[in-house]
Design an enzyme around this catalytic site. Structure first.
Site, short mmCIF file in Angstrom:
data_model
loop_
_atom_site.label_atom_id
_atom_site.label_comp_id
_atom_site.label_asym_id
_atom_site.label_seq_id
_atom_site.Cartn_x
_atom_site.Cartn_y
_atom_site.Cartn_z
N SER A 201 0.66 -1.29 -0.08
CA SER A 201 0.17 0.02 0.11
C SER A 201 0.98 1.19 -0.03
O SER A 201 2.04 1.37 0.50
CB SER A 201 -0.94 0.02 1.19
OG SER A 201 -1.40 1.26 1.41
N TYR A 227 -1.35 -0.79 10.09
CA TYR A 227 -1.38 -1.22 8.71
C TYR A 227 -0.01 -0.76 7.88
O TYR A 227 0.28 -1.59 7.15
CB TYR A 227 -2.72 -0.65 8.06
CG TYR A 227 -2.90 -1.02 6.75
CD1 TYR A 227 -3.52 -2.30 6.46
CD2 TYR A 227 -2.84 -0.32 5.65
CE1 TYR A 227 -3.69 -3.01 5.13
CE2 TYR A 227 -3.14 -0.64 4.51
CZ TYR A 227 -3.65 -2.05 4.10
OH TYR A 227 -3.87 -2.21 2.82
N LYS A 231 2.84 -2.80 5.94
CA LYS A 231 2.97 -2.73 4.69
C LYS A 231 4.59 -2.18 4.52
O LYS A 231 5.16 -2.72 3.56
CB LYS A 231 2.01 -1.50 3.89
CG LYS A 231 0.60 -2.06 4.05
CD LYS A 231 0.45 -3.32 3.36
CE LYS A 231 -0.89 -3.70 3.37
NZ LYS A 231 -1.03 -5.04 2.49
N THR A 262 -12.68 -0.14 -2.97
CA THR A 262 -12.73 -1.56 -2.74
C THR A 262 -13.63 -1.64 -1.56
O THR A 262 -13.78 -0.81 -0.95
CB THR A 262 -11.41 -2.43 -2.41
OG1 THR A 262 -10.87 -1.67 -1.07
CG2 THR A 262 -10.54 -2.11 -3.33
#
Length: 353
Positions: A201, A227, A231, A262
């Protein structure tokens, strides 16, 4: 190493030494897009590069005979990629956590693509026992494996732990994929030239490389930051795998999809989606580079260890502080910590005994 690009270099397929005016113009436009995050990460960036560099149509790749395993393939980018790969004739292994949902997606893909060679393998990527079971099934069912795609990932706002006590984001997006790669590496080598692809990401640009603070505590937990840390670790490990594995056997690539619309973004980042919504890429555009890295026999096989966006390698650092955090010592600490946590023995660099 021949074919391994410096991590702060941007390269376009076929662009080295090119003096054609059109290509020079296209590279200038790309550089202008890449400077600011927006519009580079939006659909504007993708559509502009697609036209400037005349992207090969994903639907033109003939993939019959190739076996491709992809995690996180029941929705979003993973599902879009699985469908595109199946349409090309590949044997696609859909790896999902929920048995009913995974089997349902497999049935939908078979019907939509007319390809009967789509199957389900059940695995919770944060559960090491489940990962081992999935690897055993893949090895038993498939005498070759051409591509392994790590796409599973979710941004959660509350801290949870995997069964072994590892923070769930790190368990499912760093430790589990590391274990699965290790367990399937020999099969990939025997299927050479093979590929391992990791969906990262652009959020990792904000995160330092860390081992001691890789897992956030309950007191300081922030799902978005956790997160990003995961990544960042993924991208670093991708480079380290490339250093340890002969690139004539297996190449390793990481990428980010830009800003794509998404189900995960809708659920985890509703405010961001509301603000940026009209500029978000659709799932097919977000999955484009992932599918291209899996399908194309040109540039994706000529290099290893790169970090990609829109079919070009990109720098892994945009900030001085993240670059300063990326030391050889910290990289080695990360590799060793993940290997110990995964309870596996991955390869060592060729220069080491």
């Amino acid at each position: 190493m021949n074919g391994t690009y410096h991590r702060d270099r941007t390269r376009w397929p076929g662009a080295a030494g090119d003096t054609v005016r059109g290509m020079t113009y296209a590279r200038i436009v790309d550089a202008l897009l890449e400077g600011p995050i927006a519009p580079s990460f939006t659909r504007i960036g993708y559509e502009a590069r697609k036209r400037l560099f005349h992207f090969t149509d994903i639907g033109s790749y003939a993939l019959a005979g190739r076996v491709i395993a992809i995690t996180g393939a029941t929705s979003g980018l993973g599902r879009a990629a699985a469908e595109q790969l199946a349409r090309g004739g590949a044997t696609v292994i859909v790896i999902g956590r929920n048995p009913a949902k995974t089997e349902g997606v497999v049935a939908e893909l078979r019907e939509a693509t007319g390809n009967p060679n789509v199957s389900a393998t059940i695995a919770d990527m944060g559960d090491l026992a489940s990962v081992r079971q999935a690897a055993a099934q893949i090895l038993a069912d498939h005498p070759r494996l051409d591509v392994l795609i790590h796409n599973a990932g979710a941004l959660t706002h509350e801290r949870t732990e995997a069964s072994d006590g590892t923070e769930a984001t790190i368990a499912s997006q760093v430790v589990g994929p590391f274990l699965l790669t290790t367990l399937l590496l020999d099969r990939l080598r025997h299927s050479a030239p093979a590929r391992v692809i990791t969906m990262s990401s652009g959020g990792m640009y904000s995160a330092n490389l860390t081992v001691g603070h890789l897992q956030m505590t309950e007191a300081d937990y922030n799902g978005t930051k956790q997160y990003a840390l995961a990544k960042r670790a993924q991208v670093t490990l991708n480079e380290m795998w490339a250093e340890r594995v002969d690139r004539t056997a297996v190449v390793f690539h990481a990428l980010h999809p830009g800003w794509a619309d998404t189900p995960g973004v809708e659920e985890s980042l509703p405010t961001f989606r509301k603000i940026v919504g009209p500029l978000l890429r659709n799932a097919a555009a977000g999955a484009d580079t992932m599918v291209w890295l899996a399908a194309d026999d040109g540039e994706p096989l000529a290099s290893t260890g790169g970090f990609w966006l829109d079919r070009a390698t990109r720098p892994i650092h945009r900030l001085g502080r993240t670059r300063r955090s990326d030391t050889p010592e910290r990289r080695e600490q990360l590799w060793n910590w993940v290997a110990e946590r995964a309870d596996c023995t991955p390869p060592t660099p060729p220069s080491l005994p």
